[in-house]
Motif scaffolding. Structure first.
Motif, PDB file in Angstrom:
ATOM      1  N   MET A  16       0.839  -1.240  -0.126  1.00 53.08           N
ATOM      2  CA  MET A  16      -0.022  -0.075  -0.058  1.00 53.08           C
ATOM      3  C   MET A  16       0.759   1.328   0.025  1.00 53.08           C
ATOM      4  O   MET A  16       1.795   1.165   0.263  1.00 53.08           O
ATOM      5  CB  MET A  16      -0.587  -0.140   0.987  1.00 53.08           C
ATOM      6  N   GLY A  17       0.401   2.302  -0.483  1.00 56.88           N
ATOM      7  CA  GLY A  17       0.970   3.623  -0.444  1.00 56.88           C
ATOM      8  C   GLY A  17      -0.239   4.768  -0.308  1.00 56.88           C
ATOM      9  O   GLY A  17      -1.363   4.318  -0.884  1.00 56.88           O
ATOM     10  N   ALA A  18       0.028   5.847  -0.032  1.00 55.32           N
ATOM     11  CA  ALA A  18      -1.267   6.958  -0.480  1.00 55.32           C
ATOM     12  C   ALA A  18      -0.455   8.245  -0.798  1.00 55.32           C
ATOM     13  O   ALA A  18       0.751   8.492  -0.241  1.00 55.32           O
ATOM     14  CB  ALA A  18      -1.801   7.095   0.899  1.00 55.32           C
ATOM     15  N   CYS A  19      -1.191   9.232  -1.334  1.00 55.24           N
ATOM     16  CA  CYS A  19      -0.400  10.552  -1.411  1.00 55.24           C
ATOM     17  C   CYS A  19      -1.740  11.346  -1.443  1.00 55.24           C
ATOM     18  O   CYS A  19      -2.786  11.055  -1.660  1.00 55.24           O
ATOM     19  CB  CYS A  19      -0.037  10.628  -2.993  1.00 55.24           C
ATOM     20  N   GLN A  20      -1.352  12.790  -1.104  1.00 53.58           N
ATOM     21  CA  GLN A  20      -2.300  13.752  -1.048  1.00 53.58           C
ATOM     22  C   GLN A  20      -1.369  15.251  -1.496  1.00 53.58           C
ATOM     23  O   GLN A  20      -0.342  15.125  -1.312  1.00 53.58           O
ATOM     24  CB  GLN A  20      -3.070  13.953   0.359  1.00 53.58           C
ATOM     25  N   TYR A  21      -2.412  16.078  -1.775  1.00 56.87           N
ATOM     26  CA  TYR A  21      -1.846  17.407  -2.255  1.00 56.87           C
ATOM     27  C   TYR A  21      -1.521  18.213  -0.634  1.00 56.87           C
ATOM     28  O   TYR A  21      -2.288  18.344   0.192  1.00 56.87           O
ATOM     29  CB  TYR A  21      -2.761  18.341  -2.864  1.00 56.87           C
ATOM     30  N   ALA A  22      -0.310  18.923  -0.637  1.00 53.99           N
ATOM     31  CA  ALA A  22      -0.098  19.739   0.415  1.00 53.99           C
ATOM     32  C   ALA A  22       0.245  21.217  -0.130  1.00 53.99           C
ATOM     33  O   ALA A  22       1.050  21.286  -1.008  1.00 53.99           O
ATOM     34  CB  ALA A  22       1.018  19.029   1.119  1.00 53.99           C
ATOM     35  N   ILE A  23      -0.151  22.044   0.675  1.00 51.70           N
ATOM     36  CA  ILE A  23       0.519  23.631   0.272  1.00 51.70           C
ATOM     37  C   ILE A  23       1.797  23.895   0.561  1.00 51.70           C
ATOM     38  O   ILE A  23       2.004  23.319   1.831  1.00 51.70           O
ATOM     39  CB  ILE A  23      -0.619  24.448   0.913  1.00 51.70           C
ATOM     40  N   LYS A  24       2.535  24.549  -0.309  1.00 49.91           N
ATOM     41  CA  LYS A  24       3.807  24.876   0.193  1.00 49.91           C
ATOM     42  C   LYS A  24       4.105  26.089  -0.239  1.00 49.91           C
ATOM     43  O   LYS A  24       3.934  26.535  -1.537  1.00 49.91           O
ATOM     44  CB  LYS A  24       4.993  23.944  -0.499  1.00 49.91           C
ATOM     45  N   ASP A  25       4.488  27.129   0.946  1.00 48.89           N
ATOM     46  CA  ASP A  25       4.654  28.638   0.350  1.00 48.89           C
ATOM     47  C   ASP A  25       5.380  28.765  -0.759  1.00 48.89           C
ATOM     48  O   ASP A  25       6.446  28.171  -1.078  1.00 48.89           O
ATOM     49  CB  ASP A  25       5.402  29.273   1.457  1.00 48.89           C
ATOM     50  N   ASN A  26       4.869  29.806  -1.642  1.00 45.97           N
ATOM     51  CA  ASN A  26       5.615  30.156  -2.846  1.00 45.97           C
ATOM     52  C   ASN A  26       5.670  29.228  -3.675  1.00 45.97           C
ATOM     53  O   ASN A  26       6.662  29.343  -4.633  1.00 45.97           O
ATOM     54  CB  ASN A  26       7.083  30.894  -2.395  1.00 45.97           C
ATOM     55  N   THR A  27       5.159  28.218  -3.834  1.00 41.40           N
ATOM     56  CA  THR A  27       5.113  27.092  -4.955  1.00 41.40           C
ATOM     57  C   THR A  27       3.902  26.608  -5.222  1.00 41.40           C
ATOM     58  O   THR A  27       2.730  27.320  -4.542  1.00 41.40           O
ATOM     59  CB  THR A  27       5.741  25.862  -4.528  1.00 41.40           C
ATOM     60  N   VAL A  28       3.375  26.021  -6.395  1.00 38.63           N
ATOM     61  CA  VAL A  28       2.290  25.469  -6.658  1.00 38.63           C
ATOM     62  C   VAL A  28       1.648  24.247  -5.859  1.00 38.63           C
ATOM     63  O   VAL A  28       0.732  23.658  -5.689  1.00 38.63           O
ATOM     64  CB  VAL A  28       2.079  24.830  -8.106  1.00 38.63           C
ATOM     65  N   GLY A  29       2.631  23.918  -4.700  1.00 41.48           N
ATOM     66  CA  GLY A  29       2.173  22.590  -3.806  1.00 41.48           C
ATOM     67  C   GLY A  29       3.200  21.496  -4.067  1.00 41.48           C
ATOM     68  O   GLY A  29       4.070  21.488  -4.829  1.00 41.48           O
ATOM     69  N   VAL A  30       2.755  20.526  -3.295  1.00 42.92           N
ATOM     70  CA  VAL A  30       3.617  19.234  -3.685  1.00 42.92           C
ATOM     71  C   VAL A  30       2.714  18.036  -3.365  1.00 42.92           C
ATOM     72  O   VAL A  30       1.522  18.169  -2.566  1.00 42.92           O
ATOM     73  CB  VAL A  30       4.758  19.321  -2.453  1.00 42.92           C
ATOM     74  N   ALA A  31       3.109  16.973  -3.769  1.00 47.05           N
ATOM     75  CA  ALA A  31       2.520  15.803  -3.509  1.00 47.05           C
ATOM     76  C   ALA A  31       3.008  15.114  -2.435  1.00 47.05           C
ATOM     77  O   ALA A  31       4.482  14.815  -2.453  1.00 47.05           O
ATOM     78  CB  ALA A  31       2.642  14.748  -4.771  1.00 47.05           C
ATOM     79  N   LEU A  32       2.333  14.875  -1.488  1.00 48.98           N
ATOM     80  CA  LEU A  32       2.796  14.441   0.078  1.00 48.98           C
ATOM     81  C   LEU A  32       2.523  12.927  -0.114  1.00 48.98           C
ATOM     82  O   LEU A  32       1.396  12.499  -0.089  1.00 48.98           O
ATOM     83  CB  LEU A  32       2.271  15.202   1.170  1.00 48.98           C
ATOM     84  N   CYS A  33       3.533  12.141  -0.232  1.00 47.09           N
ATOM     85  CA  CYS A  33       3.400  10.700  -0.253  1.00 47.09           C
ATOM     86  C   CYS A  33       3.739   9.907   1.102  1.00 47.09           C
ATOM     87  O   CYS A  33       4.645  10.155   1.671  1.00 47.09           O
ATOM     88  CB  CYS A  33       3.842   9.928  -1.389  1.00 47.09           C
ATOM     89  N   TYR A  34       2.770   8.774   1.190  1.00 45.06           N
ATOM     90  CA  TYR A  34       3.053   8.029   2.467  1.00 45.06           C
ATOM     91  C   TYR A  34       3.475   6.582   2.121  1.00 45.06           C
ATOM     92  O   TYR A  34       2.804   6.012   1.464  1.00 45.06           O
ATOM     93  CB  TYR A  34       1.848   7.974   3.272  1.00 45.06           C
ATOM     94  N   PRO A  35       4.559   6.115   2.405  1.00 43.31           N
ATOM     95  CA  PRO A  35       4.937   4.745   2.159  1.00 43.31           C
ATOM     96  C   PRO A  35       4.282   3.635   3.192  1.00 43.31           C
ATOM     97  O   PRO A  35       3.793   4.124   4.143  1.00 43.31           O
ATOM     98  CB  PRO A  35       6.564   4.705   2.634  1.00 43.31           C
ATOM     99  N   ALA A  36       4.487   2.409   2.908  1.00 43.86           N
ATOM    100  CA  ALA A  36       3.864   1.477   3.635  1.00 43.86           C
ATOM    101  C   ALA A  36       4.363   1.339   4.810  1.00 43.86           C
ATOM    102  O   ALA A  36       5.661   1.520   5.169  1.00 43.86           O
ATOM    103  CB  ALA A  36       3.880  -0.191   2.837  1.00 43.86           C
ATOM    104  N   GLY A  37       3.460   0.890   5.929  1.00 43.35           N
ATOM    105  CA  GLY A  37       3.986   0.765   7.366  1.00 43.35           C
ATOM    106  C   GLY A  37       3.404  -0.458   7.830  1.00 43.35           C
ATOM    107  O   GLY A  37       3.593  -1.353   6.979  1.00 43.35           O
ATOM    108  N   GLU A  38       3.156  -0.765   8.811  1.00 39.95           N
ATOM    109  CA  GLU A  38       2.820  -1.963   9.600  1.00 39.95           C
ATOM    110  C   GLU A  38       1.783  -2.621   8.965  1.00 39.95           C
ATOM    111  O   GLU A  38       0.739  -2.029   8.845  1.00 39.95           O
ATOM    112  CB  GLU A  38       2.529  -1.606  11.216  1.00 39.95           C
TER     113      GLU A  38
END
Length: 123
Positions: free
Chosen positions: A50-72
């Motif tokens: 599994m994995g997941a990603c979401q949009y995150a706001i980052k100052d002075n940019t168009v934002g970033v894709a914040l992705c989460y790797p697999a855990g337990e």
């Protein structure tokens, strides 16, 4: 060009086209059911990782894709399968169901402390 070379070329072209489809089908994606969460989950159809990603706001940019790797429980499963994702109809649910359509096993996966964790598989 000989007929056998034409047939061999066509067979190679079909094989390459088929490989593109196999690669495209390696992952499945599903948005979280929660209506105020911009998160999308992914599962490797063969391994169940599994994995997941979401949009995150980052100052002075168009934002970033914040992705989460697999855990337990979210890493590759011990037995390869045919994994898919199913969302519930609960509008406040932040996770998704990971299902193995070959065995009927189900687990629930969600983001916890920057990792995608999953419950043990059950039926």
């Amino acid at each position: 060009m000989s007929r056998s070379r034409v047939i061999a070329g066509m067979a190679l072209a079909l094989a390459v086209a088929g490989m593109g489809t196999a690669v495209a089908d390696e992952y499945r994606f599903m948005p979280a059911p929660q209506i105020d969460l911009n998160r999308v989950y992914r599962v490797n159809r063969l391994t169940g990782e599994m994995g997941a990603c979401q949009y995150a706001i980052k100052d002075n940019t168009v934002g970033v894709a914040l992705c989460y790797p697999a855990g337990e429980g979210g890493g590759p499963q011990p037995i390869p399968g045919d994994y898919d994702l199913v969302r519930s109809n609960h509008e406040r649910e932040g996770g998704v169901f990971r299902v193995n359509v070959r065995t009927g096993e189900v687990s629930i996966c969600y983001v916890l402390t920057e990792r995608v964790v999953c419950t043990p598989q059950a039926r």
